[in-house]
Structures are given as structure tokens and as C-alpha cells.
Design an enzyme around this catalytic site. Sequence first.
Site, PDB file in Angstrom:
ATOM      1  CG  HIS A 103     -21.690  -8.303 -16.419  1.00  0.00           C
ATOM      2  ND1 HIS A 103     -21.753  -7.464 -15.343  1.00  0.00           N
ATOM      3  CD2 HIS A 103     -22.018  -7.548 -17.507  1.00  0.00           C
ATOM      4  CE1 HIS A 103     -22.109  -6.248 -15.748  1.00  0.00           C
ATOM      5  NE2 HIS A 103     -22.261  -6.288 -17.061  1.00  0.00           N
ATOM      6  CD  GLU A 120     -24.311  -5.965 -20.182  1.00  0.00           C
ATOM      7  OE1 GLU A 120     -25.202  -5.746 -19.340  1.00  0.00           O
ATOM      8  OE2 GLU A 120     -23.186  -5.428 -20.142  1.00  0.00           O
ATOM      9  CG  HIS A 178     -18.728  -4.621 -20.683  1.00  0.00           C
ATOM     10  ND1 HIS A 178     -18.655  -5.810 -20.005  1.00  0.00           N
ATOM     11  CD2 HIS A 178     -19.794  -3.962 -20.168  1.00  0.00           C
ATOM     12  CE1 HIS A 178     -19.643  -5.888 -19.130  1.00  0.00           C
ATOM     13  NE2 HIS A 178     -20.346  -4.766 -19.209  1.00  0.00           N
ATOM     14  NE  ARG A 198     -18.966  -0.063  -9.614  1.00  0.00           N
ATOM     15  CZ  ARG A 198     -19.549  -0.183  -8.424  1.00  0.00           C
ATOM     16  NH1 ARG A 198     -18.849  -0.541  -7.370  1.00  0.00           N
ATOM     17  NH2 ARG A 198     -20.823   0.096  -8.293  1.00  0.00           N
TER      18      ARG A 198
END
Length: 324
Positions: A103, A120, A178, A198
Amino acid sequence: MLNPYPLQFQPEFKERVWGGRALEKFGLTPPEGPIGEGWMIADHANGTTAVVNGPLAGKGLNELREQFGTEWLGSKGVSEKGGRFPLLIKLLDCNDDLSVQVHPTDSYEGLPPGELGKTEMWYVLDAKPDAKIIYGLKEGVTPETMRTALENGTIMDLLNQVPVEAGDTFFIPAGTVHALCAGVLVAEIQQNSDTTYRLYDYNRPGLDGRPRELHIEDSLKVTSYEGAGATSMKTSGAEAGEWLQLATCDYFTVEKGIVSDKWDMSTTADSFTILIICEGNGSLAWNNDSDSLAYKAGDCFLLPANLGEYSLSGKSTVLRSYLP
């Protein structure tokens, strides 16, 4: 004048190629198909949750934000960029491996208009035996070696694979490569963003039968090759009546608590509080204990900043999130 009260929302369910039916174990009623995400508290263009309890039932979180602003959400409770609620709360059912992804930060110039970056954290609610996640790069990986590995199909050799069990927690700053893998059920607290790049998707077809889009160039640009400060911990040491800090950053603080007796606490004027019930059941009381709601595992509550004193009772495991 409407008095503040704990808000519950109708989840926004998202069909995902890697999803399953595990969210039903919380008494939720997702639509048919492989449901990977329940957006439990959301104020985003791609999904906004509506209140299901009390006098505000039917109103979206966006409407509450516009109507009550910082009075209910706290002095820090509206994002400076985009003007929306700053967090997005999800439950994720990983019936299959998620794509290997990364991200961006708030400052990445390639962000879609109005979108935030995405830092996150995960709390593992349940994990099948031998479940694992992908969490960061091995030492010495560079943009060049990662590009080469993507081209020749050896990207998995560059990634850390970590075994997981219920109660594990992972902080994932923007820039950390991740992926959740098959057999885990997690609660996710994140910046209010739906931007994912991605890197690799196992060459599998998406829900439409075609390969899902990859974002190689964006991924290579936003990856933090020296590490972004990702941390993980076991939480079995949490003690009843005390908050164990799991993660804190510029965007959120998340703590774990074990409820065994009546536990009194209070909101602050700075921030709303989000409660995620991980295990067990009990009662959430406020207004000098004259009002209460029963809770069970899987329930998520948004406590307005001006709610003031409240209490939890019963036997349960709870995550508490707020703005630092």
C-alpha cells in the site's frame, strides 16, 4: 437535542476470489458467493455503512459525519484530506490466499484523487492449523532483484512467510509487502483507503474468469525495501481489566482488553472510540448505566467522542481503537 449513544452499522459485504463463508459464524448474513470482506464501519466512496440501532437508524456514516462533525467524532475525527471518517474497520475471511500486495503512503503522487494512503493492522481472530501470512521482504531485496523475481516467477523466494495463530497481531505500515493466506480470519483496522497495489496473484483467474490486474510499477515505487517499521506480537499475555497496546502510529492506536468483571472507562473529546468484540459476550452500558446494549463476538461499535463514561461487562475479548 439528540444524546450520543453507541452506534452499530449494517456491514457492507465484498465478494472476493479468496473469500468464503466464515463471517456467518458471527451471526452475520452475507450474500451468496465467496465473501472476503465485511466493511463493518465505513465512510468511503466504495462502501458506506448505515446505522442499524437507535434514533439514527438508516443514516449513513457519511450523513452522521456531516450532521455532527467533530462534536460526535472528536476534534481529530474528520480526515483533513478528503474530509471523511479517517478509519475503515473490516472483518476478513481468507478462505484462499490474498494477492501479494503493498500500500502507498499519503504522500504518494500516484494516489487516486481524494484517496488516503493505507497503513493498517491485523488481529487474528481464528487460524487453521499451519496457517501463515506473508509479512515483509527478506534482507537485501532491492527494486532490481524484485523486478527480476517478478519477471521469472520467483517472487515468493523473496518474501517472509510467518506462521500465525489466533491472538497474533501485525502492524503493517504503508510500504510493507504483505498478504494474508488461506485459513485465517482477521479484524483489520486501517486508514480509510481502498488503494491496493498487487505485486503477484498466483496466476489465478478472478471472479470474472480473467487474471486480476497487477500494479507492478506502482508496487515497486511504494515498497519500503529497508522496512517501514512493521511489528508483530503475541497477545496471550493480556490481563483482565488492563489494556494491552497492540499498535500505535499517526493514524490509530489499537489495544486489546479482557473483560471479566464490570469495567468502567470513558471516551475523550479528541476522538471517537471503536470497539470490536473478538470473543465472548456481555453488555455495553452508558448514560450512568441507565442504557445498555448486549454484545457478542463479531459486533463492532462506534462510540461518539462525547459519549463520556461507559462500561463493559460479561466475559469477552475486545479491541479498542481510537485516534492518537
